[in-house]
Design a protein around this motif. Structure first.
Motif, PDB file in Angstrom:
ATOM      1  N   ASP A 146      68.084 -81.399 -57.515  1.00  0.00           N
ATOM      2  CA  ASP A 146      67.373 -82.447 -57.231  1.00  0.00           C
ATOM      3  C   ASP A 146      67.756 -83.684 -56.874  1.00  0.00           C
ATOM      4  O   ASP A 146      68.561 -84.236 -57.621  1.00  0.00           O
ATOM      5  N   TRP A 147      67.435 -84.031 -55.530  1.00  0.00           N
ATOM      6  CA  TRP A 147      67.991 -85.335 -54.953  1.00  0.00           C
ATOM      7  C   TRP A 147      67.770 -86.627 -55.560  1.00  0.00           C
ATOM      8  O   TRP A 147      68.119 -87.891 -55.228  1.00  0.00           O
ATOM      9  N   ASP A 148      66.611 -86.503 -56.390  1.00  0.00           N
ATOM     10  CA  ASP A 148      66.179 -87.789 -57.103  1.00  0.00           C
ATOM     11  C   ASP A 148      67.108 -88.080 -58.110  1.00  0.00           C
ATOM     12  O   ASP A 148      66.969 -88.852 -59.154  1.00  0.00           O
ATOM     13  N   PHE A 149      67.957 -87.297 -58.535  1.00  0.00           N
ATOM     14  CA  PHE A 149      69.126 -87.478 -59.657  1.00  0.00           C
ATOM     15  C   PHE A 149      69.628 -88.823 -59.422  1.00  0.00           C
ATOM     16  O   PHE A 149      69.820 -89.295 -58.460  1.00  0.00           O
ATOM     17  N   ARG A 206      69.122 -90.110 -52.948  1.00  0.00           N
ATOM     18  CA  ARG A 206      67.737 -89.680 -52.374  1.00  0.00           C
ATOM     19  C   ARG A 206      67.565 -90.544 -51.086  1.00  0.00           C
ATOM     20  O   ARG A 206      66.822 -90.171 -50.229  1.00  0.00           O
ATOM     21  N   LEU A 255      66.017 -85.111 -67.110  1.00  0.00           N
ATOM     22  CA  LEU A 255      66.501 -84.787 -65.865  1.00  0.00           C
ATOM     23  C   LEU A 255      66.753 -83.292 -65.475  1.00  0.00           C
ATOM     24  O   LEU A 255      66.640 -82.847 -64.310  1.00  0.00           O
ATOM     25  N   ARG A 304      64.523 -94.417 -66.182  1.00  0.00           N
ATOM     26  CA  ARG A 304      64.705 -93.900 -64.901  1.00  0.00           C
ATOM     27  C   ARG A 304      64.288 -95.006 -63.605  1.00  0.00           C
ATOM     28  O   ARG A 304      64.869 -94.972 -62.429  1.00  0.00           O
ATOM     29  N   PRO A 342      62.460 -86.870 -53.300  1.00  0.00           N
ATOM     30  CA  PRO A 342      63.756 -86.251 -52.920  1.00  0.00           C
ATOM     31  C   PRO A 342      63.259 -85.249 -51.547  1.00  0.00           C
ATOM     32  O   PRO A 342      62.133 -84.509 -51.499  1.00  0.00           O
ATOM     33  N   VAL A 355      63.329 -82.066 -50.598  1.00  0.00           N
ATOM     34  CA  VAL A 355      63.799 -80.717 -51.154  1.00  0.00           C
ATOM     35  C   VAL A 355      62.994 -79.759 -50.438  1.00  0.00           C
ATOM     36  O   VAL A 355      61.948 -79.554 -50.524  1.00  0.00           O
TER      37      VAL A 355
END
Lengths: 278, 370, 410
Positions: A98-101, A149, C39, C224, C406, C408
């Motif tokens: 998950d690149w939003d990490f 991200r 997460l 977040r 993101p 993905v």
């Protein structure tokens, strides 16, 4: 930086970096790999090619111990997977995380040092310096503080590559490193591959673009649930083998096999262990 | 058994079946936890509507609650669409907030609202027979029975009428849209029925146990069949059985009927999980044990075929080699070789060499070109 | 002030202090550990764990006859842990989707808890009174000893999180890579999930089983939005959790008959809503402003291309054109002047006053404005760049993508 694994590389007499014997993997009683035998030569760039569902990723994951084989034996530098995988650096598919990490580029690359650090110890200045160096090798040092991200797909791929480089292992396993990347990233990856070969490291990569196989790789493994063929590209990457592998539905088949052999005069075998880098 | 017990039992069955029917699609569409979200947030609709009409028996309450359920789904989707939170987090953020508002409103106006926290969590199935539905002075039975009966019929009618659309949008959203059945319309129509069902059941079994009735029986049925009509039928049967079983246990323990019904759905589900003929844990263990040898026999044939005629064949294709390379124990290797020989796939020579028979060669080739 | 009043005040204040301290520690713990759960996309696991804890609480009471908090918390922890294992068993053993497994576990365990609770309540045992405060939580039942327990266990949990920080981070971000590095994934997973169970069961007395999961998810979701660093996120979530805990507990303790759980949850939800809207980079307001800016720039670029096209048709490139022509070309009635002015500000366009003579001769359509606009030399260079690259050079290397998107691939 110490390279604890270098000794192990010399110690193995078989000449194979990774040896896979009679590997069968089944998901839910459905076989994905049937009795596969492959030996990956040391110091050589090997491509694993095959149609979708051929078990390419499964082969990589078996070598890393991420899936449990139904049968077969895998040796990494002569050691079983549990010990041997310390000598392997892994570049997973970009879509696997998950690149939003909430983490930065430098932080992700530093993760490559976690295996060396062991439990509880934290990465310090030395680890971060190593990470910066690896980022430099893929041309990403300017992005160290950026949230992951905010990178393009190709940049994300280069971050993963840098993370593997930090591991400083003698063997690299890459799952589709060229998938969906821009020209600049492709060039950066090719350059890194060249450096790794020059150092005598072993690279095994799942690869999709058949056209570039002769250009980028020394050896090739044609896989479709079972091993169709494996060996030096010049010998194995033939129209007949590709037809067997892809069941006669190979686009660009003509173009692929009619390409002239690489002009660099690349030796078919790996470089000798102690050869100095050119 | 008293007449009242009988009435409660009938109501329990009606509620359970009414919940299980839409529950099948919730499970199939992987939206099981939206039922959790809906069943909690409808309380807010009930409370707000009560403040407006000041009558707990008003049908406006049901309508308001159903609207709240649909609004909940819309809120979850909107929050997810901002891409700031993942879908699971969106669910976990929306319904606790709405539910909290409702609980606080009830707590602050405890005197006005004839709802208490126990009723919210457990429903009042035991007291349901006391609320009668009468017409022209003739007693027609408990009100809850009428309401839930109507909801059951509504659900059955909805599933019957839109069976094709629901099925299509569940299994292939793209195709459904291409054929002109907007998945969004189907989705909201379906969510409306789930909301209405949850409201009706809320009264009887409370907000959390609605989830058990909606999810557990269809999940148990899911383990037993792959066919949708049978899935619906089995879910209804399991739901009814849970209701009856739960009622008897509750009577015996003098405990909450709704709680016992929920536990009964869990017991039936566990039974299915362990004992289902194909997908059950035990069945799979047995099959895997038997298949292991069969599978290994085929694997051995392929191994032999791969090495047949190669220079390494004399070394690879022998019994003694198998334990080392295929990581089989000596015992297992022998068992597999014997099994394969019995099946006519290979022959064994005295010195441990293994040779494929034509049949074995054929079988191995067939497997590989799969 | 009379003595009784003072005494009452002191006593009341003491209670409030105890409650606030407990709520702060608990909110911080749940908020921090909730980050990992959110997460890992396990937000609803917390819901299953907290609901599954109810039968453990009642059984612990039935078996020991004690209502001491450590006993009940231990029972809750064991039941919550069994619930987690049950979820895994249903997913693996039954090959059912995870949401179904979570739904079954949370509702069936909770149903079992209610059966036990109603059964206990039906017995002539006065000690059971008050067990049902575990449903929605009651800050007033929290004693100093309970706070000590929460603080003690909470510190240990915090210490473990600090010690295994890098393992938890790697497990959460990229479990496959963690395994490839030789990390014993199962053991780390066991530890992290165990800590989550601990955080949840400690909170049940104050927040209740029904809503505890919100205290796990909401602070993390709020935190977040403000940061892109895991460490800052965890610290911030701890602060938000503690703040929501104290505020909620204080409100509930001072007003009669207000359950604590819903109050805390509402405070935390308000923080989430505020964060989603107002966070500087990920906030929705910030994004709206940003996309309005992008839209304006695209419109200005299009206007520049129109001017460029006109200049190429004309012998003299610097010839000015009336606003009406540009309005007709862009198909827009409004905003044309704004776009032109922004081009002018960047030196890509200049304006002159209108040519009234041409106007009078009626050779031009009726202009709404007298101004005429022309492209500058810099504007022509920029326009050619736009034509070649399609977008024109962007400021900085790889301008940040949209937040929260993101990349993905499927």
């Amino acid at each position: 930086m110490e390279r604890a694994d270098r000794g192990a590389r010399r110690g193995d007499a078989s000449g194979a970096a990774i040896e896979v014997n009679d590997l069968t993997v089944a998901y839910r009683e459905q076989p994905v790999l049937w009795d596969v035998d492959v030996a990956f030569r040391k110091g050589v760039l090997t491509a694993i090619v095959g149609p979708n569902g051929a078990g390419k990723t499964t082969l990589i994951q078996s070598i890393l111990g991420l899936v449990r084989p139904a049968a077969g034996r895998i040796r990494i530098l002569g050691q079983p997977v549990r010990e041997g995988r310390r000598s392997v650096a892994y570049v997973p598919q970009r879509g696997s995380v998950d690149w939003d990490f909430p983490t930065s580029v430098l932080d992700v690359v530093t993760m490559g040092t976690y295996g060396r650090l062991g439990w509880i110890r934290r990465p310090g200045r030395r680890e971060r310096a190593a990470a910066m160096e690896a980022l430099g090798k893929v041309g990403m040092e300017a992005f160290e503080g950026r949230q992951i991200r905010q990178l393009s797909g190709g940049q994300q791929q280069r971050v993963f590559l840098a993370r593997a480089l930090v591991q400083d292992a003698p063997i690299y396993l890459m799952d589709e490193p060229f998938q969906g990347v821009d020209a600049r990233t492709e060039a950066a990856i090719v350059e890194v591959l060249g450096d790794l070969r020059a150092r005598g490291d072993t690279v095994i990569a799942v690869h999709h673009a058949l056209q570039s196989v002769p250009e980028y790789f020394d050896d090739v493994v044609l896989l479709n649930v079972r091993r169709i063929a494996s060996g030096p590209v010049q010998e194995v990457f033939t129209e007949a083998n590709l037809r067997t592998c892809y069941g006669g539905r190979v686009p660009f088949l003509q173009a692929v096999t009619e390409r002239p052999a690489p002009a660099t005069g690349r030796p078919a075998t790996g470089r000798p262990e102690d050869a100095p880098p050119p | 058994m008293t007449a009242m017990d009988l009435e409660v039992q009938i109501m329990a069955v009606v509620v359970a079946v009414a919940c299980a029917l839409p529950g099948c699609f919730l499970v199939l569409r992987r939206m099981a936890l939206l039922s959790d979200a809906i069943s909690h947030s409808i309380l807010l609709g009930i409370v707000l509507a009560f403040f407006w009409v000041r009558d707990l028996a008003s049908p406006v309450l049901i309508l308001a609650a159903a609207v709240t359920g649909v609004v909940t789904v819309a809120l979850v989707e909107a929050l997810h669409a901002t891409r700031r939170v993942k879908e699971d987090a969106a669910i976990a953020l929306v319904f606790p907030a709405l539910f909290s508002v409702a609980v606080l409103l009830i707590a602050r106006h405890a005197g006005d609202v004839h709802l208490d926290v126990d009723a919210v969590l457990l429903g009042e199935l035991a007291f349901a027979p006391l609320r009668r539905f009468s017409w022209n002075g003739v007693d027609l039975g408990p009100k809850t029975l009428w309401v839930m009966g109507a909801i059951l019929l509504l659900n059955a009618a909805f599933l019957g009428l839109f069976y094709k659309e629901l099925k299509l949008s569940t299994f292939d959203r793209g195709l459904s849209a291409a054929l002109g059945f907007s998945p969004a319309v189907v989705q909201y129509a379906f969510m409306s029925t789930v909301s209405v069902t949850a409201v009706g059941a809320f009264d009887a079994v409370g907000s959390i146990l609605v989830v058990a009735l909606m999810i557990a029986p269809p999940a148990a049925a899911r383990l037993l069949t792959h066919r949708l009509p049978l899935l619906l039928l089995l879910s209804a049967v399991f739901a009814a059985a849970s209701a009856l079983l739960g009622f008897q246990v509750a009577l015996w323990l003098d405990a909450s009927i709704a709680g016992c019904m929920a536990v009964a759905t869990g017991v039936l589900f566990t039974g299915a999980l362990l004992l289902a003929p194909d997908r059950g844990v035990l069945a799979r263990l047995v099959v895997r044990r038997r298949q292991r040898v069969e599978f290994a026999g085929l694997m051995l044939s392929i191994h032999l075929l791969n090495h047949e005629g190669t220079p390494r064949a004399p070394e690879e294709n022998r019994l003694g080699h198998l334990p080392e390379h295929l990581r089989w124990s000596d015992d297992f290797a022998l068992r597999v070789a014997r099994h394969a020989e019995r099946e006519g796939l290979l022959t064994r020579s005295g010195d441990g060499r293994l040779d494929l028979t034509p049949l074995g060669r054929e079988a191995a080739r067939h497997l590989m070109v799969r | 002030m009379s003595l009784p009043d003072l005494l009452h005040g002191l006593l009341f204040d003491f209670t409030l202090r105890t409650v606030a301290l407990g709520a702060a520690v608990l909110g911080a713990l749940a908020g921090a550990l909730g980050c990992f759960a959110v997460l890992r996309q396990q937000s609803l696991l917390g819901d299953a764990i907290s609901h599954a804890a109810l039968p453990g609480i009642v059984l612990a009471f039935v078996l020991t006859g004690s209502r001491a908090t450590p006993v009940l918390v231990l029972g809750a922890g064991i039941a919550g842990w069994i619930g987690t294992l049950a979820v895994m068993a249903i997913v693996r053993g039954g090959r059912l989707p995870e949401d179904t497994a979570l739904g079954i576990v949370l509702s069936v365990f909770f149903g079992f808890g209610m059966v036990l609770l109603t059964w206990v309540q039906g017995r002539p045992d006065a000690r059971q009174a008050g067990l049902d405060t575990f449903l929605f939580g009651q800050a007033a039942t929290v004693l100093p000893g309970d706070v000590a327990l929460v603080a003690g266990v909470g510190s240990v949990a915090g210490l473990i999180t600090i010690l295994f920080w890098k393992e938890f981070k790697l497990l959460t971000f990229d479990p496959d890579y963690a395994t490839a590095l030789g990390l014993p994934l199962r053991r780390v997973d066991f530890l992290l999930t165990g800590l989550l169970v601990v955080a949840i069961v400690l909170g049940l007395q104050m927040v209740g089983v029904v809503l505890m999961s919100a205290l796990v998810v909401a602070p993390a979701a709020a935190a977040r939005q403000w940061t892109d660093s895991l460490r800052t996120m965890v610290l911030l979530a701890a602060v938000i959790g503690a703040g929501a805990g104290v505020t909620g507990a204080a409100i509930s303790a001072t007003a009669r008959g207000v359950p604590t759980g819903p109050t805390i949850v509402l405070v935390a939800s308000a923080v989430v809503a505020f964060s989603l809207l107002a966070a500087p980079r990920r906030g929705l307001v910030a994004e709206m402003l940003r996309s309005a800016r992008v839209r304006r720039r695209i419109r200005a670029d299009a206007m520049l291309m129109d001017l460029y096209a006109l200049s190429r048709q004309h012998v003299e490139p610097g010839h000015p054109h009336p606003v009406a022509t540009l309005q007709a070309m862009s198909g827009r009635e409004r905003g044309v002047s704004a776009s032109l002015r922004s081009l002018e500000a960047r030196g890509w366009a200049v304006h002159t006053e209108g040519d009234r003579a041409e106007h009078a001769a009626g050779r031009l359509p009726g202009a709404s404005s007298d101004r005429h606009w022309a492209i500058t030399e810099a504007g022509r260079i920029r326009a050619r760049q736009l034509l070649e690259t399609g977008v024109g050079p962007r400021p900085g290397p790889g301008e940040p993508a949209e937040p929260g998107s993101p990349e993905v691939p499927a």
